[in-house]
Design a protein around this motif. Structure first.
Motif, mmCIF file in Angstrom:
data_model
loop_
_atom_site.group_PDB
_atom_site.id
_atom_site.type_symbol
_atom_site.label_atom_id
_atom_site.label_comp_id
_atom_site.label_asym_id
_atom_site.label_seq_id
_atom_site.Cartn_x
_atom_site.Cartn_y
_atom_site.Cartn_z
ATOM 1 N N VAL A 1 22.631 83.190 61.826
ATOM 2 C CA VAL A 1 23.492 84.379 61.776
ATOM 3 C C VAL A 1 23.371 85.074 60.422
ATOM 4 O O VAL A 1 23.242 86.307 60.352
ATOM 5 N N LEU A 2 23.412 84.299 59.344
ATOM 6 C CA LEU A 2 23.319 84.887 58.007
ATOM 7 C C LEU A 2 21.985 85.599 57.824
ATOM 8 O O LEU A 2 21.935 86.741 57.343
ATOM 9 N N HIS A 3 20.903 84.938 58.213
ATOM 10 C CA HIS A 3 19.586 85.572 58.089
ATOM 11 C C HIS A 3 19.461 86.775 59.022
ATOM 12 O O HIS A 3 18.843 87.791 58.664
ATOM 13 N N GLY A 4 20.056 86.677 60.212
ATOM 14 C CA GLY A 4 20.014 87.799 61.142
ATOM 15 C C GLY A 4 20.710 89.028 60.580
ATOM 16 O O GLY A 4 20.200 90.157 60.659
ATOM 17 N N CYS A 5 21.883 88.833 59.999
ATOM 18 C CA CYS A 5 22.617 89.946 59.391
ATOM 19 C C CYS A 5 21.830 90.547 58.232
ATOM 20 O O CYS A 5 21.811 91.767 58.043
ATOM 21 N N MET A 6 21.165 89.692 57.441
ATOM 22 C CA MET A 6 20.359 90.206 56.330
ATOM 23 C C MET A 6 19.150 90.992 56.847
ATOM 24 O O MET A 6 18.763 92.002 56.254
ATOM 25 N N GLN A 7 18.543 90.540 57.958
ATOM 26 C CA GLN A 7 17.424 91.287 58.525
ATOM 27 C C GLN A 7 17.856 92.674 58.985
ATOM 28 O O GLN A 7 17.089 93.637 58.895
ATOM 29 N N LEU A 8 19.094 92.790 59.432
ATOM 30 C CA LEU A 8 19.618 94.087 59.876
ATOM 31 C C LEU A 8 20.065 94.955 58.698
ATOM 32 O O LEU A 8 20.361 96.127 58.869
ATOM 33 N N GLY A 9 20.100 94.390 57.503
ATOM 34 C CA GLY A 9 20.472 95.165 56.322
ATOM 35 C C GLY A 9 21.962 95.292 56.123
ATOM 36 O O GLY A 9 22.431 96.286 55.552
ATOM 37 N N CYS A 10 22.725 94.278 56.548
ATOM 38 C CA CYS A 10 24.182 94.321 56.429
ATOM 39 C C CYS A 10 24.653 93.561 55.191
ATOM 40 O O CYS A 10 23.988 92.632 54.728
ATOM 41 N N GLU A 11 25.822 93.976 54.668
ATOM 42 C CA GLU A 11 26.481 93.226 53.606
ATOM 43 C C GLU A 11 27.314 92.119 54.232
ATOM 44 O O GLU A 11 27.990 92.334 55.243
ATOM 45 N N LEU A 12 27.299 90.924 53.623
ATOM 46 C CA LEU A 12 27.993 89.765 54.171
ATOM 47 C C LEU A 12 29.214 89.428 53.334
ATOM 48 O O LEU A 12 29.088 89.145 52.147
ATOM 49 N N VAL A 13 30.391 89.460 53.949
ATOM 50 C CA VAL A 13 31.610 88.991 53.297
ATOM 51 C C VAL A 13 31.822 87.557 53.744
ATOM 52 O O VAL A 13 32.093 87.289 54.920
ATOM 53 N N MET A 14 31.668 86.630 52.823
ATOM 54 C CA MET A 14 31.710 85.209 53.160
ATOM 55 C C MET A 14 33.146 84.705 53.032
ATOM 56 O O MET A 14 33.681 84.583 51.927
ATOM 57 N N LEU A 15 33.768 84.412 54.175
ATOM 58 C CA LEU A 15 35.158 83.972 54.195
ATOM 59 C C LEU A 15 35.255 82.452 54.180
ATOM 60 O O LEU A 15 34.493 81.760 54.862
ATOM 61 N N ASN A 16 36.217 81.968 53.407
ATOM 62 C CA ASN A 16 36.436 80.532 53.216
ATOM 63 C C ASN A 16 37.258 79.977 54.383
ATOM 64 O O ASN A 16 38.404 80.354 54.592
ATOM 65 N N GLU A 17 36.650 79.068 55.118
ATOM 66 C CA GLU A 17 37.302 78.475 56.292
ATOM 67 C C GLU A 17 38.625 77.779 55.991
ATOM 68 O O GLU A 17 39.491 77.684 56.856
ATOM 69 N N ARG A 18 38.786 77.290 54.767
ATOM 70 C CA ARG A 18 39.957 76.483 54.458
ATOM 71 C C ARG A 18 41.160 77.318 54.002
ATOM 72 O O ARG A 18 42.204 76.772 53.691
ATOM 73 N N LEU A 19 41.012 78.620 53.981
ATOM 74 C CA LEU A 19 42.121 79.476 53.578
ATOM 75 C C LEU A 19 43.155 79.581 54.691
ATOM 76 O O LEU A 19 42.858 79.397 55.875
ATOM 77 N N THR A 20 44.375 79.909 54.311
ATOM 78 C CA THR A 20 45.430 80.158 55.292
ATOM 79 C C THR A 20 45.203 81.515 55.937
ATOM 80 O O THR A 20 44.430 82.346 55.435
ATOM 81 N N GLU A 21 45.905 81.781 57.057
ATOM 82 C CA GLU A 21 45.805 83.087 57.708
ATOM 83 C C GLU A 21 46.211 84.205 56.756
ATOM 84 O O GLU A 21 45.576 85.264 56.719
ATOM 85 N N GLU A 22 47.252 83.958 55.966
ATOM 86 C CA GLU A 22 47.717 84.981 55.031
ATOM 87 C C GLU A 22 46.637 85.318 54.009
ATOM 88 O O GLU A 22 46.405 86.498 53.685
ATOM 89 N N GLU A 23 45.953 84.289 53.502
ATOM 90 C CA GLU A 23 44.894 84.518 52.520
ATOM 91 C C GLU A 23 43.704 85.239 53.145
ATOM 92 O O GLU A 23 43.101 86.135 52.536
ATOM 93 N N LEU A 24 43.355 84.863 54.378
ATOM 94 C CA LEU A 24 42.244 85.510 55.065
ATOM 95 C C LEU A 24 42.554 86.972 55.369
ATOM 96 O O LEU A 24 41.691 87.845 55.222
ATOM 97 N N VAL A 25 43.785 87.237 55.787
ATOM 98 C CA VAL A 25 44.188 88.619 56.080
ATOM 99 C C VAL A 25 44.074 89.473 54.817
ATOM 100 O O VAL A 25 43.599 90.618 54.865
ATOM 101 N N TYR A 26 44.486 88.914 53.672
ATOM 102 C CA TYR A 26 44.360 89.656 52.408
ATOM 103 C C TYR A 26 42.903 90.010 52.136
ATOM 104 O O TYR A 26 42.573 91.158 51.787
ATOM 105 N N GLN A 27 42.001 89.048 52.297
ATOM 106 C CA GLN A 27 40.600 89.294 51.985
ATOM 107 C C GLN A 27 39.962 90.262 52.977
ATOM 108 O O GLN A 27 39.091 91.065 52.604
ATOM 109 N N LEU A 28 40.393 90.206 54.234
ATOM 110 C CA LEU A 28 39.893 91.166 55.218
ATOM 111 C C LEU A 28 40.350 92.588 54.883
ATOM 112 O O LEU A 28 39.569 93.542 54.960
ATOM 113 N N LYS A 29 41.600 92.726 54.501
ATOM 114 C CA LYS A 29 42.103 94.054 54.125
ATOM 115 C C LYS A 29 41.417 94.546 52.858
ATOM 116 O O LYS A 29 41.076 95.727 52.736
#
Length: 473
Positions: A66-94
């Motif tokens: 998936v990571l290599h596929g997104c790079m082949q398409l020329g996309c920027e990757l926001v790498m989200l930490n699986e161990r974060l809480t929903e509140e922390e993930l929502v902040y980073q998504l916003k």
């Protein structure tokens, strides 16, 4: 301009093994084929070059594709930490404002995001070809990773193609590259320590043995088999590997070349025990803003400069800011971030071309860096500076202590005093530890109290979170 990394590597060494997971292997040609297929299916979904994609997934071969596929398409990757809480993930998504969120499983998190796709949602699509870019600009943002947020809100760090390439190149000049190299990757791929291994793999033509998560016994077994030449760990995972070897009275074979240890100062006790088990430990120092390593101890200096994080890699510069011997570590070089995004976008990471890290250290007379601690973790007691890492290193010298964490507690008389949190390997009393510590450190550095705990708070890469210790007092 740089070449399209994966395309170039697959052309150079198509049949060389790129990835192993359990009993399966992928050559570089196969990784490119599968990544291209995934990219074309993304394109079918309407995702075009330049889009920003957030990814929330466990380390797996599927995630590598998936990571290599997104790079082949020329996309920027926001790498989200699986161990974060929903509140922390929502902040980073916003904060990062991605165009799409890709997850390995819809069931994993109930995150409020409109353009959310699972791996399976993309797998079932037909392929829609697009024009592949065979040259990439060095300024192109490859990844966006958030800092651990030790002081305030985490910042979204841009990591450009040049950042990744120059970091991997500097590391290669230091470590050397052999055709039989294989890196055991148990670091999470969403973290710079894990993702940088994938970048090295493509640039070096090196195999990666991927583990979903760290397991000391499995890591030891794999290294003893002779199939792995390198591995990245932090202090706590190094200690767990050493313990497994000590319990079975084993040593590592000479086929294993280097154990890179980052994430903060490593207790000398760990390093001395590692030498007894033939573990070639190379301390390294880096951060999210530097796309992984900035300094690494060369193998020939591993014993002579025990405790040092080494000298700057070939393209990096390091200096100490301040008039005292110990000061703030500052970094300059092409591996340093081009800037932040979101709420921190207006804040330049550089002052006069230098990144001020917030870490404290010193450079000895031969130019070797010694990392002391985080500036934010510094304890000031009665006007004296106390570094928690120094107390932690002293504590783990006691045979009953497996791990230790130290934080400052407010005190009416002294301003702050150190408090210790200890994970034991065998029973010991607080009085015994106090008596031992009095032989190790000055009186003003002595912890005023000891708390015996089952585990210490750590992030996804097993780095100690001292800010969480404050909540335990």
């Amino acid at each position: 301009m740089y070449p399209n990394l994966l395309v170039k590597r697959a052309n150079l060494t198509p049949n060389r093994v790129a990835l192993r997971f359990l009993e399966k292997e992928w050559t570089f040609a196969k990784v490119l084929d599968e990544a291209s297929e995934f990219a074309e299916k993304l394109h079918t979904k309407g995702i075009t070059p330049g889009k920003r994609i957030a990814i929330l997934a466990s380390s797996s071969p599927e995630l590598v594709i998936v990571l290599h596929g997104c790079m082949q398409l020329g996309c920027e990757l926001v790498m989200l930490n699986e161990r974060l809480t929903e509140e922390e993930l929502v902040y980073q998504l916003k904060d990062s404002a991605p165009d799409y969120l890709i997850v390995d499983q819809h069931e994993k998190r109930a995150l409020p995001f409109s353009n959310k796709l699972s791996f399976d949602d993309i797998y079932v699509e037909v392929r829609t070809p697009f024009v592949v870019e065979y040259e990439w600009t060095k300024e192109r943002t490859i990844t966006i990773m958030y800092t651990s947020g030790t002081t305030g809100k985490p910042k979204g760090v841009r990591q450009s193609l040049e950042n990744h390439v120059m970091n991997a190149t500097g590391s290669a000049f230091n470590l050397g590259v052999q055709t039989d190299d294989c890196w055991l990757c148990s670091m999470p791929l969403f973290h710079i320590s894990g993702f940088s291994i994938l970048m090295r793999s493509v640039l070096y033509g090196m195999a990666v043995n991927l583990h979903t998560k760290f397991d000391a016994e499995k890591s030891v077994t794999e290294i003893l088999s002779g199939s792995v030449t390198r591995m990245s760990v932090v202090a706590v995972t190094l200690e767990r590997i050493i313990t497994v070897l000590e319990e079975q009275n084993l040593v590592f074979p000479n086929t294993f070349h280097s154990m890179l240890v980052g994430g903060g100062p490593v207790p000398l006790n760990y390093l001395e025990r590692a030498i007894e088990r033939n573990i070639p430990v190379l301390q390294t120092y880096g951060m999210t803003e530097t796309a992984s390593q900035t300094t690494t101890l060369a193998s020939e200096d591993a014993i002579r400069k025990l405790g040092s994080a080494g000298k700057p890699l070939f393209f990096a510069d390091v200096r100490i800011d301040g008039k005292e011997k110990i000061g703030e570590i500052c970094i300059k070089g092409p591996h340093v971030t081009t800037g932040y995004i979101g709420a921190s976008a207006t804040r330049s990471p550089l002052i006069d071309g230098w990144l001020h890290t917030g870490d404290m250290g010193y450079i000895d007379e031969e130019g070797y860096l010694f990392v002391v601690d985080r500036r934010s973790d510094l304890i000031i007691s009665g006007g004296e500076n106390i570094y928690p890492a120094e107390i932690e290193q002293a504590l783990v010298k006691h045979p009953a202590v497996k791990e230790a964490g130290v934080a400052g507690k407010e005190d009416a008389n002294w301003g702050q005093v150190p408090v210790a949190f200890v994970v034991l390997r065998e029973d010991v009393t607080e009085e015994t530890l106090k008596a031992f510590m009095q032989t190790q450190l000055a009186s003003y550095k002595q912890p005023v109290s000891y708390h015996f705990v089952e585990d210490l708070p750590r992030n996804a890469s097993n780095k100690l979170l001292r800010r969480e210790l404050y909540k335990w007092m």
